[in-house]
Design an enzyme around this catalytic site. Structure first.
Site, PDB file in Angstrom:
ATOM      1  N   HIS A   1     -12.715  -3.447  10.961  1.00  0.00           N
ATOM      2  CA  HIS A   1     -12.615  -4.499   9.945  1.00  0.00           C
ATOM      3  C   HIS A   1     -11.163  -4.828   9.627  1.00  0.00           C
ATOM      4  O   HIS A   1     -10.769  -5.983   9.615  1.00  0.00           O
ATOM      5  CB  HIS A   1     -13.341  -4.039   8.683  1.00  0.00           C
ATOM      6  N   ARG A   2     -10.347  -3.790   9.408  1.00  0.00           N
ATOM      7  CA  ARG A   2      -8.939  -4.037   9.088  1.00  0.00           C
ATOM      8  C   ARG A   2      -8.244  -4.602  10.314  1.00  0.00           C
ATOM      9  O   ARG A   2      -7.427  -5.520  10.205  1.00  0.00           O
ATOM     10  CB  ARG A   2      -8.258  -2.753   8.611  1.00  0.00           C
TER      11      ARG A   2
ATOM     12  N   ASN B   1      -0.967   3.949   1.086  1.00  0.00           N
ATOM     13  CA  ASN B   1      -1.873   4.703   1.945  1.00  0.00           C
ATOM     14  C   ASN B   1      -1.259   4.778   3.351  1.00  0.00           C
ATOM     15  O   ASN B   1      -1.189   3.781   4.056  1.00  0.00           O
ATOM     16  CB  ASN B   1      -3.238   4.009   1.976  1.00  0.00           C
ATOM     17  N   GLN B   2      -0.807   5.983   3.729  1.00  0.00           N
ATOM     18  CA  GLN B   2      -0.120   6.164   5.007  1.00  0.00           C
ATOM     19  C   GLN B   2      -1.008   5.822   6.202  1.00  0.00           C
ATOM     20  O   GLN B   2      -0.536   5.301   7.204  1.00  0.00           O
ATOM     21  CB  GLN B   2       0.398   7.601   5.138  1.00  0.00           C
TER      22      GLN B   2
ATOM     23  N   ASP C   1      -7.894  -5.170   0.481  1.00  0.00           N
ATOM     24  CA  ASP C   1      -8.867  -4.321  -0.180  1.00  0.00           C
ATOM     25  C   ASP C   1     -10.043  -4.227   0.771  1.00  0.00           C
ATOM     26  O   ASP C   1     -10.399  -5.207   1.441  1.00  0.00           O
ATOM     27  CB  ASP C   1      -9.300  -4.869  -1.545  1.00  0.00           C
TER      28      ASP C   1
ATOM     29  N   TYR D   1     -14.377   6.757   4.747  1.00  0.00           N
ATOM     30  CA  TYR D   1     -15.746   7.026   5.200  1.00  0.00           C
ATOM     31  C   TYR D   1     -15.868   7.071   6.733  1.00  0.00           C
ATOM     32  O   TYR D   1     -16.971   7.073   7.269  1.00  0.00           O
ATOM     33  CB  TYR D   1     -16.695   5.946   4.649  1.00  0.00           C
ATOM     34  N   ASP D   2     -14.737   7.085   7.428  1.00  0.00           N
ATOM     35  CA  ASP D   2     -14.745   6.992   8.897  1.00  0.00           C
ATOM     36  C   ASP D   2     -15.612   8.048   9.582  1.00  0.00           C
ATOM     37  O   ASP D   2     -16.193   7.790  10.625  1.00  0.00           O
ATOM     38  CB  ASP D   2     -13.320   7.079   9.444  1.00  0.00           C
TER      39      ASP D   2
ATOM     40  N   THR E   1       0.835  -1.199   0.000  1.00  0.00           N
ATOM     41  CA  THR E   1       0.000   0.000   0.000  1.00  0.00           C
ATOM     42  C   THR E   1       0.868   1.246   0.000  1.00  0.00           C
ATOM     43  O   THR E   1       2.018   1.213   0.452  1.00  0.00           O
ATOM     44  CB  THR E   1      -0.943   0.038   1.223  1.00  0.00           C
TER      45      THR E   1
END
Length: 194
Positions: free
Chosen positions: A177-178, A10-11, A69, A151-152, A8
């Site tokens: 979830h992650r 994404n930081q 994902d 969307y947090d 990724t």
């Protein structure tokens, strides 16, 4: 310490995962393995996209890696945006525009039930393993909180009054979830590498 790559750029994701996996693993980003190209993400399921990204890194960089994902699945929108969550409002991948479109599409809906779902693909020479995490909740009408991403700010998990964006990283990782998928991956790694 074992070095593994999280496929990724994404930081925010990287921070969440490093927070969960330290001190057992040194988690390298794509940048840290000199992977600067855009990873393929053309699958029509979360699992397919996670595999595509992990496969690409493993085959081209020869490093054990995992990719994820994640999709937001909204019941009243036939589980949209789902696999298209990051680019819901278009290819520019703008979080604010994605939230605007989501709230617009939910304006006339009473059912606000939603879930975040993450699929992680762990890729080694032995093949691929998958780990999934799901957190159920609902979409609120207005953004709340400064933390998180995606969307947090409009997602309140079941049993809570705060959005993910109002929680600390520790709080979010406990139930997200992650966080769930990473816990399953971590348990698997500790068992297989011990």
């Amino acid at each position: 310490m074992n070095s593994i790559c999280f496929a990724t750029n994404n930081q925010h994701k990287l921070e969440e995962v490093r927070h969960a996996l330290v001190p057992d693993f040194l988690v390298l980003s794509l940048q840290e393995i000199n992977c600067n190209e855009e990873l393929p993400e053309t699958g029509n399921t979360l699992q397919a996209n996670a595999l595509q990204k992990a496969d690409h890194v493993f085959k081209n960089y020869g490093i054990t890696c995992f990719a994820d994902d994640t999709g937001l699945e909204v019941e009243a929108l036939n589980n949209e945006p789902g696999v298209y969550s990051a680019r819901y409002a278009g290819p520019q991948r703008n979080n604010e525009q994605n939230i605007d479109l989501l709230l617009e599409n939910l304006k006339s809906k009473n059912n606000r039930k939603a879930q975040f779902r993450t699929v992680i693909c762990w890729r080694t020479a032995a093949g691929a393993q998958y780990f999934e995490g799901i957190v159920k909740g609902e979409i609120i009408d207005t953004r709340r909180g400064k933390g998180g991403f995606g969307y947090d700010a409009v997602f309140v998990p079941d049993g809570f009054t705060k959005t993910f964006a109002e929680m600390s990283m520790e709080e979010k990782n406990q139930l997200s979830h992650r966080g769930q998928a990473v816990k399953k991956l971590t348990a698997f790694l500790k068992e297989s590498l011990s």
